[in-house]
Design an enzyme around this catalytic site. Structure first.
Site, PDB file in Angstrom:
ATOM      1  N   ASP A  80       0.825  -1.215   0.000  1.00 42.42           N
ATOM      2  CA  ASP A  80       0.000   0.000   0.000  1.00 42.42           C
ATOM      3  C   ASP A  80       0.854   1.258   0.000  1.00 42.42           C
ATOM      4  O   ASP A  80       2.045   1.231   0.323  1.00 42.42           O
ATOM      5  CB  ASP A  80      -0.931   0.007   1.217  1.00 42.42           C
ATOM      6  CG  ASP A  80      -0.175   0.085   2.544  1.00 42.42           C
ATOM      7  OD1 ASP A  80       0.833  -0.644   2.708  1.00 42.42           O
ATOM      8  OD2 ASP A  80      -0.571   0.884   3.411  1.00 42.42           O
ATOM      9  N   GLU A 175       0.196  -1.246   5.588  1.00 40.81           N
ATOM     10  CA  GLU A 175       1.231  -0.837   6.537  1.00 40.81           C
ATOM     11  C   GLU A 175       1.044   0.622   6.935  1.00 40.81           C
ATOM     12  O   GLU A 175       1.234   1.001   8.088  1.00 40.81           O
ATOM     13  CB  GLU A 175       2.618  -1.025   5.900  1.00 40.81           C
ATOM     14  CG  GLU A 175       3.780  -0.874   6.879  1.00 40.81           C
ATOM     15  CD  GLU A 175       4.315   0.544   7.012  1.00 40.81           C
ATOM     16  OE1 GLU A 175       5.102   0.795   7.928  1.00 40.81           O
ATOM     17  OE2 GLU A 175       3.921   1.419   6.201  1.00 40.81           O
TER      18      GLU A 175
END
Ligand SMILES: [Zn+2]
Length: 408
Positions: A80, A175
């Site tokens: 991400d 994350e």
């Protein structure tokens, strides 16, 4: 174009911005599209035990080709990108043989990356730099890490003459919203230790981070008509104000660095009747960290005594811990990374992380996990950039780590 750059350019075109609001894992569907593409590539490379679960976690194994046992090593990166800045329609720009001067990212919008603002740029004079077009972030955090791991694995599959132990690969979602380790199945992953490829500039090697707590202090006042308030009204905002002046004024983020901890006021809200202060508390040393929490507790006790039972209440929660505690018993895994860097001509920079990482949480979940540079700078914004040479060196570091472990 080298393999790692080709991959990187492909991966940044996926919009994988995570989102704190959806409550889902992965938090956004774009992450799953990239996850499927990566899974397909891992299958093409012929890895084993490949899995992509419903939360968007990818795990795969490149089996050992040695005739003796060596520890299974893992490499982990997150798919991400930050919710702070758009990751949609990323259009990377290449600055070959970079001249060390200001870079006009977007002429039309007059967006310039200035050396005066980002003096580290000068270190990359003569190299090839990849930047954004000034409108999005780049996504080097952490698609540089993803591309580096994929390239190293591909290289090993294409060169079976290189001897190596089992190499485990993990790609995680979310994350950037602090959830990357939430559904990481350490047992299933199966590595003895791992490295996150999620650091910044070339040479970074990290195995220490903050111990972290969140504290909310609530103040109960007593509202009475101000015209008749003498000796009756208790203004909770004024108590909160008195409280916050009691914390050490120099132990704040903007006055600390290195191994110094702090109390950081992140929110204050209130009216006469009720007020609250929210703090994050950070320190590297466990003793000092506990001391900071105790100090806040003792202030609350003191205020309760002064203003009456129940006038001040404290909720305090631990958020994450310094991974050093889990890594020191297996310190050789840091030494291996340091040695690997030196052997490929990278000067290791061992610095503490003034924050947390997924690696710190994974370390506490049983997978010791230092962090290695992925090469990028200026994460989470339009000035993000990554030098090609740093990414290529990162691939070399991964391969060297694998080699050093195979010789143990
Ligand atoms: Zn990252």
């Amino acid at each position: 174009m080298s393999a790692v750059i080709e991959k990187f350019i492909r991966y940044v075109k996926f919009d994988t911005q995570s989102d704190t609001e959806t409550g889902l894992t992965p938090s956004t569907p774009g992450q799953m599209f990239l996850a499927k593409e990566l899974t397909r590539e891992l299958e093409e490379m012929g890895l084993e035990n490949i899995s992509l679960d419903e939360n968007g976690y990818i795990m795969a194994v490149l089996p050992s080709n040695l005739d003796h046992e060596v520890p299974a090593v893992g490499f982990v990166a997150h798919m991400d990108t930050s919710p702070d800045f758009s990751g949609k329609h990323v259009k990377p720009q290449f600055w070959e043989n970079y001249n060390g001067e200001d870079i006009v990212l977007n002429e039309e919008k007059n967006i310039v990356m200035k050396v005066a603002d980002f003096p580290e740029l000068k270190k990359y004079k003569g190299q090839t730099i990849i930047t954004t077009n000034g409108i999005t972030l780049l996504g080097a955090d952490d698609k540089a890490g993803v591309a580096e791991i994929m390239t190293a694995i591909e290289y090993l599959t294409e060169h079976p003459e290189i001897k190596h132990g089992p190499v485990h690969v993990g790609f995680t979602p979310d994350e950037e919203i602090g959830k990357g380790a939430d559904f990481f199945n350490v047992k299933k992953f199966g590595a003895e230790f791992a490295y996150t490829l999620d650091g910044g500039e070339i040479g970074e090697l990290q195995y220490e981070n903050f111990n972290a707590a969140f504290a909310k202090i609530s103040f109960q006042g007593r509202n009475v008509h101000p015209g008749m308030a003498k000796d009756k009204m208790i203004n909770s905002m004024l108590i909160a104000n008195e409280f916050l002046t009691r914390l050490p004024e120099n132990e704040v983020p903007d006055k600390t660095e290195g191994y110094e901890g702090f109390y950081h006021l992140i929110s204050m809200a209130g009216n006469v009747e009720n007020s609250n202060l929210q703090y994050i508390i950070r320190d590297f040393e466990m003793k000092k960290y506990e001391g900071r929490k105790q100090f806040v507790q003792s202030l609350c006790d003191e205020f309760c005594e002064k203003y009456g039972e129940g006038s001040v209440s404290l909720e305090i929660t631990n958020q994450y811990y310094n991974m050093r505690e889990k890594i020191e018993p297996v310190k050789y895994i840091v030494d291996i990374a340091e040695e690997a860097m030196k052997q490929v001509g990278v000067e290791p920079m061992i610095i503490p992380i003034r924050g947390g990482t997924d690696g710190s949480r994974l370390s506490y979940m049983g997978l010791p996990c230092p962090n290695i540079f992925a090469g990028g700078h200026n994460f989470h914004g339009r000035f993000e950039y990554v030098p090609v040479e740093s990414m290529e060196k990162s691939v070399e570091v991964i391969l060297k780590i694998v080699e050093l472990i195979s010789k143990r």
